[in-house]
Design an enzyme around this catalytic site. Structure first.
Site, PDB file in Angstrom:
ATOM      1  N   GLY A  24       0.825  -1.202   0.000  1.00 28.80           N
ATOM      2  CA  GLY A  24       0.000   0.000   0.000  1.00 28.80           C
ATOM      3  C   GLY A  24       0.857   1.249   0.000  1.00 28.80           C
ATOM      4  N   LEU A  25       0.352   2.296   0.620  1.00 29.53           N
ATOM      5  CA  LEU A  25       1.041   3.582   0.679  1.00 29.53           C
ATOM      6  C   LEU A  25       1.409   4.096  -0.699  1.00 29.53           C
ATOM      7  CD1 LEU A  25       3.420   3.241   3.748  1.00 29.53           C
ATOM      8  CD2 LEU A  25       1.291   4.502   3.590  1.00 29.53           C
ATOM      9  N   CYS A  26       0.482   3.952  -1.641  1.00 31.41           N
ATOM     10  CA  CYS A  26       0.772   4.506  -2.958  1.00 31.41           C
ATOM     11  C   CYS A  26      -0.474   5.225  -3.465  1.00 31.41           C
ATOM     12  CB  CYS A  26       1.257   3.445  -3.921  1.00 31.41           C
ATOM     13  SG  CYS A  26       0.375   1.910  -3.851  1.00 31.41           S
ATOM     14  N   GLY A  27      -1.072   6.018  -2.600  1.00 35.24           N
ATOM     15  CA  GLY A  27      -2.195   6.836  -3.013  1.00 35.24           C
ATOM     16  C   GLY A  27      -3.383   5.993  -3.423  1.00 35.24           C
ATOM     17  N   PHE A  68      -3.712   4.278  -6.044  1.00 32.81           N
ATOM     18  CA  PHE A  68      -3.340   3.327  -7.094  1.00 32.81           C
ATOM     19  C   PHE A  68      -4.146   2.036  -7.037  1.00 32.81           C
ATOM     20  CE2 PHE A  68      -0.649  -0.308  -8.250  1.00 32.81           C
ATOM     21  CZ  PHE A  68      -0.490  -0.051  -9.581  1.00 32.81           C
TER      22      PHE A  68
END
Lengths: 133, 290
Positions: B89-92, B94
């Site tokens: 995770g931690l990719c907006g 996406f």
């Protein structure tokens, strides 16, 4: 001899793109040489060495494992499933490839797939012998 | 009113967070460069492949002998959705934007009374889709242990899809992934892979093509390979998109942290000032009272 455009692409990268004199292809029905003005054709490739001659007397060998060659009036395009230039090729790499092919052979029970794997192993062994020259 | 010590702690923790997001952004930028190069290197092959396929397919008339990968099974009752997302995770937005596209697609198909089967590639998409489509998900492909995406991963997924197709498990397959356009623009895309979509055109030749071995055999090997290539390409585009999305997400996180630090430092300084003033007033008024 007139030069023609040749492109060798594998899924990961473009290995060769430019104008060449002649290309020897390991086609499924036997090796063949493509020169400028070849009749349009489409052929499947087996495992073996592809030889590119970009200048007279200067050949480059690239091991390819399966793929297709498309010859049309714009030149020759080879879509190789895997391609390894001879410079990057050592017997270790080939041994690894052979091992993988043997594993694929053992993993399948389908006679057609077994046949294909068997042929690949034989062709890789052949390539290994050719390399030691 | 938080004490000065509280404020100091708070600022320190936001600063630590900012360092992490900054580092993640830089890592994503480095990875992005590599992923982008890989995605761009794979494009020529996919393009040539579809050109070659278009050349052959335009000469083939659809009949009972046509490979089913090209002509389809004739029905469109069972749909397979191959949803490619990231492992982390931690990719907006996406992962969620790909999942949303897949979910809308699946919901529409279900409303039309079709059967839906889902293969998830990547854990994040699975986590999102599992909530609603737990019964429809038939497989999960885990790519977490894969360091660099190779052709093998694409092949592995393609073999799975092909095996299902051969077994008559579905009629139409659609691939969901995020197309990498630029660092700030990733477009969630749905692409039908079975039956194959053939781009018309290609090189028009007056001359007759020679086929070795014959046309049908070449087509029969070319079609599964095309499937592998399409999936491989989707994986690469996805990898580049993921890093791009993470980079911009982490960039804005770093900026937000910076703003927060600025605001809190302001509050900290104000209350420090207020405290000093208060103490001064106390001393002065104490002296006056004497």
């Amino acid at each position: 001899m007139a030069p023609f455009t040749f492109e060798l692409v594998s899924p990961e990268r473009v290995l060769f793109s430019g104008s060449v004199e002649a290309v020897v292809l390991p086609a499924v029905e036997g090796d063949m040489t493509v020169l400028a003005g070849h009749a349009p054709m489409m052929t499947a490739l087996k495992t073996g060495f592809l030889v590119v001659t970009d200048n007279p007397g200067n050949g480059k060998r690239i091991l390819i494992r399966g793929g297709f060659a498309d010859i049309n009036q714009n030149g020759l395009t080879v879509l190789a499933e895997r391609a390894l230039p001879a410079e990057e090729l050592t017997t270790d790499v080939l041994d690894h490839e052979i091992l993988q092919a043997e594993m694929a052979y053992d993993a399948t029970n389908d006679p057609a797939a077994k046949h294909v794997a068997e042929a690949t192993i034989a062709q890789l062994r052949e390539a290994k012998e050719a390399l030691s020259f | 009113m938080p004490s000065l010590k509280d404020l100091r702690n708070r600022i320190a923790s936001v600063k630590a967070t900012q360092k992490i997001t900054k580092a993640m952004q830089m890592v994503a930028a480095a990875k992005l460069r590599r992923a982008q190069m890989a995605a761009e290197a794979a494009r020529p092959y996919a393009q040539r492949m579809s050109a070659v396929l278009g050349n052959i397919a335009s000469g083939v008339t659809v009949g009972p002998d046509t490979p089913r990968l090209l002509a389809g099974t004739g029905g469109d009752q069972v749909h397979l959705l191959v949803v490619c997302t990231a492992e982390r995770g931690l990719c907006g937005a996406f992962n969620s934007s790909i999942a949303r596209l897949a979910r809308d697609h699946a919901n529409r198909l279900l409303r039309e009374g079709k059967t839906v089967k889902i293969i998830c590639v990547g854990k994040k998409g699975y986590d999102i889709l599992r909530r609603q489509f737990a019964a429809q998900i038939i497989d999960l492909v885990d790519l977490r242990s894969v360091r660099t995406l190779g052709f093998e991963q694409g092949d592995q997924i393609a073999q799975k899809v092909l095996a299902l197709f051969e077994a008559g498990e579905f009629d139409v397959a659609t691939l969901f992934y995020s197309r990498f356009q630029s660092v700030i623009a990733q477009i969630p895309t749905a692409q039908q892979i079975i039956p194959a979509q053939i781009e018309a055109g290609g090189v028009s030749t007056d001359a007759v093509y020679d086929y070795e071995p014959d046309e049908g055999e070449i087509l029969a090997t070319l079609l599964p390979r095309n499937l592998t290539i399409q999936i491989f390409r989707a994986l690469l585009e996805n990898a580049a998109s993921e890093q791009g999305a993470r980079m911009s997400a982490m960039d804005s996180a770093t900026r937000n942290a910076g703003e927060m630090i600025k605001k809190q430092t302001m509050t900290y300084n104000r209350s420090r000032q207020a405290m000093i003033t208060k103490e001064l007033i106390e001393i002065i008024s104490g002296a006056e009272a004497l």
